[in-house]
Scaffold this active site. Structure first.
Site, PDB file in Angstrom:
ATOM      1  N   HIS A 136       2.575   3.742   1.786  1.00  0.00           N
ATOM      2  CA  HIS A 136       1.240   4.078   1.276  1.00  0.00           C
ATOM      3  C   HIS A 136       1.162   5.559   0.934  1.00  0.00           C
ATOM      4  CE1 HIS A 136      -3.256   2.911   1.739  1.00  0.00           C
ATOM      5  NE2 HIS A 136      -3.148   3.905   0.890  1.00  0.00           N
ATOM      6  N   HIS A 145      -0.177   8.352  -2.211  1.00  0.00           N
ATOM      7  CA  HIS A 145      -0.848   8.594  -3.489  1.00  0.00           C
ATOM      8  C   HIS A 145      -0.167   9.783  -4.159  1.00  0.00           C
ATOM      9  CE1 HIS A 145      -4.163   5.776  -2.709  1.00  0.00           C
ATOM     10  NE2 HIS A 145      -4.057   6.181  -1.453  1.00  0.00           N
ATOM     11  N   ASP A 167      -5.745  -0.579  -3.395  1.00  0.00           N
ATOM     12  CA  ASP A 167      -6.134   0.441  -2.405  1.00  0.00           C
ATOM     13  C   ASP A 167      -7.094   1.477  -2.955  1.00  0.00           C
ATOM     14  OD1 ASP A 167      -5.892   1.803   0.204  1.00  0.00           O
ATOM     15  OD2 ASP A 167      -5.123   3.399  -1.078  1.00  0.00           O
ATOM     16  N   ASP A 171      -0.806   7.192   3.878  1.00  0.00           N
ATOM     17  CA  ASP A 171      -2.007   7.325   3.041  1.00  0.00           C
ATOM     18  C   ASP A 171      -2.160   8.772   2.557  1.00  0.00           C
ATOM     19  OD1 ASP A 171      -4.210   6.688   1.560  1.00  0.00           O
ATOM     20  OD2 ASP A 171      -5.513   6.230   3.262  1.00  0.00           O
TER      21      ASP A 171
END
Lengths: 201, 306, 428
Positions: C55, C57, C149, C302
């Protein structure tokens, strides 16, 4: 520069009789107040009926009440008293920091056209008196304003002179003059302390 | 006192009492005077930075600052660079560069005054942030209670209405309990925050049960739009269960007072005859607001900058 | 190219020498002859398989001012990662084969970690209709993880279809579990602190309700479900129950949810704003326990870089998310290893083996053994350092760990035998 200690945080503990002999004892203070009262009566003359004694808190306020009582006693003439808190008129708040305010109370009949005598314990730089004059200007228009102080210790920073002085006390700037009054401190006395450093608390 | 007034929790009991005492002295010093102006903050600049329309709060602060002789700049979001998307931080830096000694800020986002306080050297006064706090409102409410009842310690204050969205309620909860009052919140459960159990208050869903023992009833503004989000079924049902009408006012103790931070929804949370009754302090609150805000500005800005 | 790591402790166990040649682990033993190989002194260091993030970004395409595939890859390598899954909420959204292949190629060009694109479940993340999941799976990017997500696939019928459909692709739906109707305007965990701070609450039930629904759906249709960033004690309980019933569900927890609590919101500093929000201390304890007993399968960062203007603002206006790649392992050391909740094999399992399995990555998450791909990291577990956001490789600075002293330093990372990090410095 603690001629007017703040009421709460800076109150001296009930004074253990001071190490050095007071410059004015309780008896001296009483004599000085009596003398100023007599001078006031004499100097006011016919204006005595218009007299308002306005104390500058903290210790100017009880001094004004005492003076009024003595004037009344000597002259059989009732005298009105008031107090004017000058904190909001000070020009040195940035240096001294803010403090709690005290009472401002004037006679109901006001001060317009009357003889106002400002009463304070110690005359030092003159800034307190200047602030008091500014405050009076916002409160009314007296016929005349005079100044009575218990002690004049010198070191004026402004062109201000007392009309009634209990005692002239030559001091060093670094020294501290402490006036204790029974109404606030439990007894009457005037002390000079310090003298080298630490005149300021 | 701390340098900023961001929330009621910034004031301990001594600080809060000092503000109220100072406000009383100022009120007394100005009573009956023609010249309602003091030179205390001459040369200081106070910026009213209002991101939400709130004419009454802005005017109250403006009057307070002007009576202390501060220079006042009103900076409202509308028609300024703010509406062109300038960030809060950039606005803060601009005000800083202009030499603002005090910034009175009203903002729709909870915590915006806290952020502002990070970016400026002057004192920040929260004039209402989102659903967080409105500390000067609580101070003027406490002042009004003390003025009318003579004390705060042990006073039983009932706060009624939309506590969930009310910055006035939050500030009052913390300030009044700091000052020793006993606070009871009354609202439908939908308008109380989850977590209210951790507050120093009693909670009741039944207004009629708490009124006979109330010294103060503080009614909060309730927006009718809340019913669209099902916080309550209808304005009528809300008013019936939680509104203060003459019948309910009659069960209050004789010297109990009724407060409202304004603006009121007459007929919704408060009946007109209650708002206009002798118990109502609503007009006093407005006047006291100026004295209390003068006290706050004096205590925060009067002294030496750190 | 040949390389010899001397005197290093695989999984913190007995010290050995590891020879790497041609991208694989060629030999493990003691007193190996260096010959003409480059020597890396592993004394005092722990060797672990290269970490895999499910996860991340990376913001490219669309927000290259916040992060690029290259800067994010560098941050990942410095954190000990050899593979990261790049989330689909880019601009344009990674909902077509074209976009996922673009991201995959950018990762190849950067060459610091394997960048594995995640495909969007629905077109434009709008939660209305399925994206072309098969085309993304068949593309060069070989997408196996699908996620909206940032948004929940809230429509239960759509979620059911997505779960069913990816069975044919050996894929998994990674759900951002957040019932949107319960989190309108939400700013932080709903509880004592939100009540006081006047910030709209994000109730734990909004996460738990969706997880409960989805494990039932996954069990019903026999599909694989992965739950992103589990944040509450209740979620751990539901997952434990679902696993006990044989549902094919896996879950991840972020480093920040293992360490930080909603007390930080009291600063109103949006660097602590994240979605799902920081929770209570009781939640943190439950998440650690869940990770320790395997109910939670993986730590996933994340990692959410944001430009300064998106974070230096009032709380409500700020974007949610925080950096994580460079501190993830340190936080796992602090919260799991030092208290004795996980040993080094446990760390390898939760940060490499299981996430690689969930993402169906063949060459990652492999054991440190002869013949395996040489994807590994060397960690100095005794080193402690204070986090300085300005020193991070990420293009953004929104680290919630600024000023914290954290344990462990990634000294070296190897991707297929090539050092991407040496002496704690990125090699390109």
């Amino acid at each position: 520069m603690t001629e007017r200690p703040a009421p709460s945080s800076e109150l001296p503990a009930p004074p253990a009789p001071s190490q050095q002999a007071p410059l004015l004892t309780a008896d001296d203070v009483a004599r000085v107040v009596d003398r100023i009262a007599h001078q006031l009566i004499e100097k006011a003359g016919d204006s005595l009926a218009d007299l308002v004694l306005v104390g500058i808190p903290t210790r100017g306020a009880p001094l004004a009440r005492r003076l009024a009582a003595r004037v009344e006693s000597f002259s059989q003439q009732p005298v009105e008293v008031g107090t004017v808190d000058i904190t909001l008129y000070r020009d040195d708040l940035r240096l001294r920091g803010v403090r709690a305010l005290e009472d401002t109370r004037l006679p109901e009949s006001g001060i317009d056209g009357r003889l106002v005598v400002l009463v304070d314990d110690v005359l030092f730089s003159g800034r307190s008196v200047r602030a008091a004059l500014d405050a009076l200007r916002d409160l009314g228009r007296p016929r005349a304003v005079q100044l009575a102080v218990l002690v004049d210790r010198g070191h004026r920073e402004l062109p201000i002179r007392a009309d009634y002085v209990g005692k002239n006390l030559p001091t060093a700037r670094s020294q501290k003059v402490e006036v204790h009054l029974a109404e606030i401190d439990g007894l009457d006395e005037v002390l000079v302390t310090g003298g080298v450093a630490g005149g300021d608390r | 006192m701390k340098r900023h007034l961001l929330e009621a929790g910034d004031l301990d009991r001594d600080d809060a009492t000092l503000v109220l005492d100072t406000a009383a002295q100022i009120e007394q010093a100005l009573a009956g005077r023609e010249v309602k102006k003091l030179p205390t903050l001459r040369g200081r600049t106070v910026v009213n930075l209002f991101y939400e329309d709130s004419t009454r709060t802005r005017i109250s602060f403006e009057l307070a600052a002007k009576r202390l002789s501060a220079d006042v700049i009103n900076f409202s979001a509308k028609g300024s660079s703010v509406s062109k998307g300038e960030s809060l931080k950039d606005t803060a830096l601009t005000l800083e560069a202009m030499g603002a000694d005090g910034i009175v800020v009203r903002h729709g986002a909870s915590g915006a005054p806290h952020r502002l306080a990070h970016w400026v050297r002057g004192s920040v006064v929260n004039a209402g942030d989102g659903t967080h706090e409105h500390p000067t409102q609580a101070l003027l409410d406490a002042y009004t209670i003390r003025q009318r009842l003579g004390r705060l310690d042990g006073v039983r204050v009932v706060v009624v209405g939309d506590v969930l969205h009310s910055r006035v309620a939050r500030s009052n909860v913390w300030l009044l309990s700091t000052l020793g009052a006993e606070v009871t919140l009354v609202a439908p459960p939908t308008l109380l925050p989850v977590g209210v159990g951790s507050w120093p208050v009693q909670v009741s869903y039944d207004l009629d049960a708490v009124l006979p023992k109330a010294d103060v009833v503080m009614m909060l503004r309730v927006q009718a739009e809340r019913m669209n989000a099902s916080f309550f079924p209808s304005a009528r049902e809300y008013s019936r269960r939680y509104g203060l009408d003459a019948r309910r006012m009659a069960v209050l103790p004789d010297d109990a007072i009724v407060m409202h931070p304004g603006p009121m929804n007459r007929g919704m949370e408060i009946a007109a005859e209650v708002a206009d009754s002798a118990r109502s302090t609503i007009v006093d609150q407005v006047g006291n607001g100026v004295s209390v805000r003068m006290a706050v500005l004096y205590l925060l800005l009067g002294g030496a900058p750190e | 190219m040949s390389l010899l790591i001397t005197n290093v402790r695989p999984y913190g166990e007995d010290a050995v020498d590891i020879r790497i040649a041609d991208g694989v682990i060629a030999e493990i033993g003691t007193g190996l002859d260096a010959g003409d190989a480059d020597v890396v002194d592993g004394t005092g260091l722990v060797a672990l398989p290269g970490l895999v993030d499910l996860h991340t970004h990376l913001r490219e395409p669309g927000r290259e001012d916040a992060e690029t595939v290259e800067t994010g890859s560098r941050a990942a390598a410095l954190g000990g990662f050899t593979a990261v899954h790049a989330m689909a909420n880019t601009d344009p959204v990674a909902d077509t084969a074209g976009v996922v292949e673009q991201v995959w190629r950018l990762g190849q060009q950067a060459g610091l970690v394997d960048v594995v694109p995640v495909g969007a479940v629905t077109v434009g993340l709008r939660g209305e209709r399925l994206a072309e999941l098969g085309a993304m799976a068949d593309s060069a990017a070989r997408v196996r993880v699908f996620s909206d997500d940032g948004h929940c696939v809230a429509d239960p019928a759509l979620m059911r279809r997505a779960l069913e459909y990816v069975k044919a692709l050996d894929g998994v739906v990674a759900q951002h579990a957040e019932e949107p109707r319960l989190t309108v305007g939400a700013q932080m965990n709903e509880g004592d602190r939100s009540a006081r701070l006047g910030l709209t609450g994000w109730p734990a039930a909004a996460e738990e309700a969706v997880i409960a629904r989805d494990v039932l759906l996954a069990g019903h249709v026999g599909a694989r479900l992965h739950v992103c960033h589990v944040s509450t004690a209740g979620s751990v309980e539901i997952l434990r129950w679902a696993k006990s019933r044989g549902v094919q569900v896996t879950a991840e927890v972020t480093p920040h949810h293992l360490l930080l609590t909603d007390a930080l919101a009291e600063t109103y500093d949006p660097v602590y704003k994240v979605n799902p929000p920081l929770r209570t201390d009781a939640d943190v304890q439950a998440l650690r326990a869940g990770l320790a007993d395997g109910t939670i399968d993986a730590v996933a960062t994340d990692h959410a870089p944001h430009a300064v203007e998106d974070k230096e603002s009032e709380w409500a206006a700020a974007r949610p998310g925080m950096l994580g790649l460079e501190q993830a392992l340190a936080i796992v050391v602090q919260t799991m290893v030092e208290p004795g909740l996980l040993d080094w094999r446990g760390v390898a399992d939760r940060m490499s083996v299981r996430p690689a399995g969930i993402g169906r990555l063949d060459s990652h998450g492999r054991p440190l053994a002869v013949g395996e791909p040489a994807n590994l990291l060397l960690l100095d577990p005794t080193h402690r350092a204070t986090v300085d956001p300005a020193a991070l490789a990420s293009r953004s600075r929104n680290s919630p760990y600024a000023g914290r002293e954290l344990p462990g330093r990634v000294v070296a990372t190897f991707l297929r035998g090539v050092p991407t990090v040496l002496d704690g410095k990125a090699q390109k």
